[in-house]
Design a protein around this motif. Sequence first.
Motif, short mmCIF file in Angstrom:
data_model
loop_
_atom_site.label_atom_id
_atom_site.label_comp_id
_atom_site.label_asym_id
_atom_site.label_seq_id
_atom_site.Cartn_x
_atom_site.Cartn_y
_atom_site.Cartn_z
N ASP A 89 0.84 -1.19 0.00
CA ASP A 89 0.00 0.00 0.00
C ASP A 89 0.88 1.24 0.00
O ASP A 89 1.92 1.28 0.66
CB ASP A 89 -0.89 0.01 1.25
CG ASP A 89 -2.10 0.92 1.13
OD1 ASP A 89 -2.35 1.45 0.03
OD2 ASP A 89 -2.81 1.09 2.15
N VAL A 90 0.45 2.24 -0.74
CA VAL A 90 1.05 3.56 -0.69
C VAL A 90 -0.11 4.54 -0.66
O VAL A 90 -0.97 4.53 -1.55
CB VAL A 90 1.94 3.87 -1.92
CG1 VAL A 90 2.52 5.28 -1.81
CG2 VAL A 90 3.05 2.85 -2.07
N VAL A 91 -0.16 5.36 0.37
CA VAL A 91 -1.22 6.34 0.53
C VAL A 91 -0.59 7.69 0.85
O VAL A 91 0.26 7.79 1.74
CB VAL A 91 -2.19 5.95 1.67
CG1 VAL A 91 -3.21 7.05 1.92
CG2 VAL A 91 -2.89 4.65 1.36
N VAL A 92 -1.02 8.70 0.12
CA VAL A 92 -0.62 10.07 0.40
C VAL A 92 -1.90 10.89 0.53
O VAL A 92 -2.73 10.88 -0.39
CB VAL A 92 0.30 10.63 -0.71
CG1 VAL A 92 0.64 12.09 -0.44
CG2 VAL A 92 1.56 9.79 -0.84
N LEU A 93 -2.06 11.55 1.66
CA LEU A 93 -3.25 12.37 1.86
C LEU A 93 -3.29 13.49 0.82
O LEU A 93 -2.24 13.99 0.39
CB LEU A 93 -3.25 12.96 3.28
CG LEU A 93 -3.47 11.95 4.40
CD1 LEU A 93 -3.29 12.60 5.76
CD2 LEU A 93 -4.86 11.31 4.29
N PRO A 94 -4.48 13.90 0.41
CA PRO A 94 -4.61 14.89 -0.67
C PRO A 94 -3.76 16.15 -0.50
O PRO A 94 -3.14 16.61 -1.47
CB PRO A 94 -6.10 15.22 -0.68
CG PRO A 94 -6.75 13.96 -0.20
CD PRO A 94 -5.80 13.41 0.85
N LYS A 95 -3.68 16.70 0.68
CA LYS A 95 -2.94 17.96 0.83
C LYS A 95 -1.42 17.78 0.69
O LYS A 95 -0.69 18.76 0.57
CB LYS A 95 -3.29 18.66 2.14
CG LYS A 95 -2.68 18.10 3.38
CD LYS A 95 -3.10 18.95 4.57
CE LYS A 95 -2.13 18.83 5.70
NZ LYS A 95 -2.45 19.71 6.81
N PHE A 96 -0.94 16.53 0.66
CA PHE A 96 0.49 16.25 0.51
C PHE A 96 0.84 15.73 -0.88
O PHE A 96 2.00 15.48 -1.17
CB PHE A 96 0.95 15.23 1.56
CG PHE A 96 0.88 15.74 2.96
CD1 PHE A 96 1.94 16.47 3.50
CD2 PHE A 96 -0.23 15.51 3.74
CE1 PHE A 96 1.87 16.95 4.79
CE2 PHE A 96 -0.31 15.99 5.03
CZ PHE A 96 0.74 16.72 5.57
N ARG A 97 -0.16 15.56 -1.74
CA ARG A 97 0.08 14.99 -3.06
C ARG A 97 0.80 15.98 -3.97
O ARG A 97 0.82 17.16 -3.74
CB ARG A 97 -1.23 14.53 -3.69
CG ARG A 97 -1.79 13.33 -2.96
CD ARG A 97 -3.08 12.83 -3.55
NE ARG A 97 -3.58 11.75 -2.70
CZ ARG A 97 -4.83 11.36 -2.67
NH1 ARG A 97 -5.72 11.93 -3.47
NH2 ARG A 97 -5.20 10.39 -1.86
#
Length: 167
Positions: A89-97
């Motif tokens: 899994d790789v997840v980046v929250l929207p404000k850090f994309r």
Amino acid sequence: MNPHWRQALPSDLPAIAAIAAQIHPELPERPEVFAEKQRLYPGGCRVLVAGDAVGGYGLAHPWKLNRIPPLDDFLRDLPDDADCLYVHDVVVLPKFRGRRIAGAYVTDIAALARAADINSLALVSVYGTQSMWERFGFRAVASDAALRDKLAGYGESATYMVCRLTA
């Protein structure tokens, strides 16, 4: 402060679980499953940090090509004859994309794989992210019946993908 990836610490597990619950409500996993991955292969478990904030995570571990580890289940151990580093899994929250954040994680994990004499990365693309993974060199792999059965648990758009690493 610029976001950057660092190895996850046990103290990061609550943030990882909270981000996973927010981004993957249809694919829930227990915090204990994340903790096991971190215990089994700490180098593959990273968090995206900016100052004191955790803005994302990535989990990867040695595995076997064309096999998908169970979702929300324990691995118990890692294969001695691993031929890929599986990006769970790789997840980046929207404000850090943006800012090439996901690419930086893939670069780090590819270096980790090469250091272990592993020549492939593998993952399951979900939520229609296949084109993003293709930008990093991943390609969809034709699935046999067993692989299709396992992919079904990841949703309709789930695609098994592999990236062959070059020296």
